[in-house]
Design an enzyme around this catalytic site. Sequence first.
Site, PDB file in Angstrom:
ATOM      1  N   ASP A  87      41.959 144.935  36.802  1.00  0.00           N
ATOM      2  CA  ASP A  87      40.806 145.232  36.034  1.00  0.00           C
ATOM      3  C   ASP A  87      40.269 146.412  35.886  1.00  0.00           C
ATOM      4  OD1 ASP A  87      38.716 143.895  34.039  1.00  0.00           O
ATOM      5  OD2 ASP A  87      37.485 143.372  35.929  1.00  0.00           O
ATOM      6  N   HIS A  88      39.859 147.096  34.786  1.00  0.00           N
ATOM      7  CA  HIS A  88      39.116 148.434  34.827  1.00  0.00           C
ATOM      8  C   HIS A  88      39.904 149.470  35.608  1.00  0.00           C
ATOM      9  CE1 HIS A  88      35.778 147.122  32.377  1.00  0.00           C
ATOM     10  NE2 HIS A  88      35.838 146.235  33.057  1.00  0.00           N
ATOM     11  N   GLY A 186      27.422 142.106  34.433  1.00  0.00           N
ATOM     12  CA  GLY A 186      26.326 142.112  35.312  1.00  0.00           C
ATOM     13  C   GLY A 186      25.158 141.146  34.696  1.00  0.00           C
ATOM     14  N   ALA A 215      31.067 138.325  30.608  1.00  0.00           N
ATOM     15  CA  ALA A 215      30.722 137.206  29.897  1.00  0.00           C
ATOM     16  C   ALA A 215      29.674 136.309  30.951  1.00  0.00           C
ATOM     17  CB  ALA A 215      31.829 136.466  29.949  1.00  0.00           C
ATOM     18  N   SER A 216      29.425 136.917  32.081  1.00  0.00           N
ATOM     19  CA  SER A 216      28.321 136.193  32.862  1.00  0.00           C
ATOM     20  C   SER A 216      27.182 136.308  32.371  1.00  0.00           C
ATOM     21  CB  SER A 216      28.235 137.000  34.432  1.00  0.00           C
ATOM     22  OG  SER A 216      29.548 136.674  34.890  1.00  0.00           O
ATOM     23  N   ALA A 237      32.919 137.563  36.549  1.00  0.00           N
ATOM     24  CA  ALA A 237      32.588 137.861  37.617  1.00  0.00           C
ATOM     25  C   ALA A 237      31.344 137.546  38.476  1.00  0.00           C
ATOM     26  CB  ALA A 237      32.895 139.598  37.954  1.00  0.00           C
TER      27      ALA A 237
HETATM   28  P1  13P Z   1      30.492 140.069  34.725  1.00  0.00           P
HETATM   29  O1  13P Z   1      30.403 140.356  35.718  1.00  0.00           O
HETATM   30  O2  13P Z   1      29.445 140.301  33.806  1.00  0.00           O
HETATM   31  O3  13P Z   1      30.972 138.735  34.284  1.00  0.00           O
HETATM   32  O4  13P Z   1      31.796 140.824  33.873  1.00  0.00           O
HETATM   33  C1  13P Z   1      32.957 140.777  34.413  1.00  0.00           C
HETATM   34  C2  13P Z   1      33.867 141.673  33.752  1.00  0.00           C
HETATM   35  O5  13P Z   1      34.014 141.736  32.572  1.00  0.00           O
HETATM   36  C3  13P Z   1      35.249 141.928  34.351  1.00  0.00           C
HETATM   37  O6  13P Z   1      35.875 142.938  33.975  1.00  0.00           O
END
Ligand code: 13P
Length: 289
Positions: A87-88, A186, A215-216, A237
């Site tokens: 991821d990223h 976040g 999406a959190s 996340a």
């Molecule tokens: P959040 O921490 O906002 O859920 O983001 C997760 C994310 O996009 C991981 O790439």
Amino acid sequence: MTTKTGTIVNTVEMFQEAQKGKYAIPAFNVHNLETIQVVIETAAELSSPVILAGTPGTISYAGGDYLVSIVETAAKKYNIPISLHLDHFETFDEIKKYIDMGVKSCMIDASHHPFEENIQVVKEVVDYARKYGVSVEAELGRLGGVEDDLVVDEKDEKFTSPLQALEFIERTNIDSLAVAIGTAHGLYVGEPKIDFERLEEIHNIVDIPLVLHGASDVPNEYVKRTIELGICKVNIATDLKIPFSNAVKEYFRQNPDANDPRKYMTPGKIAMKEVVVEKIHMCGSNGKA
Ligand code: 13P
């Protein structure tokens, strides 16, 4: 769809099924054995395909080789498609290193570069990934917020342009596209403002699976609406980290002398599991494995 795969898979088939069935695959950020166990055991109970995601910071913390072994073990044990996803990641060399260890899905995030450079960086990864059956996600536009060591200030946020998205996909040949439509990594200050119209426009001209980062802390109905408008992967996340650590903190508050990880980790796992269940239902991926 596919039942027992017995091994870590890429995301191609998962996404094809998700596009057909109009649901999304949840991608949960994990950090260690405990968080991987919670995600996989819960996904297996709900019969959901699942993606386990690790940022560069997480993968170097836990060890790519350890993570691949743990997830391979889980894939042999459970009848659900499981993908381990980078991821990223921002460089070809890092991605190559983990593809060589057995990872089958990656995100090359070159979204901080100008358009042409973004294309060049992404193309190099796609060319390598294709040889090993690895699926590739890239980002166009730029999401704000904080994701581990990745910090993007609000002023540097940039929404995805639908026409550029089309050109970007044609020229890079990526498998999925992360779109910037108002979500942020976040927690949000106030309600997130999601540009559903922009997402719809992108979805109308682009046929590859679209990915929702950040999406959190977004109301479930909003995420569900994005899934109706073409989102096939939902990244989560922060919503897992907070309940896990709050439960562990509470355990220590009540048991200040505790020192057995099997005991103090358990409330964290239980709290995290509740969220994983909720997110799988939000994505509509339950029963789809
Ligand atoms: P959040 O921490 O906002 O859920 O983001 C997760 C994310 O996009 C991981 O790439």
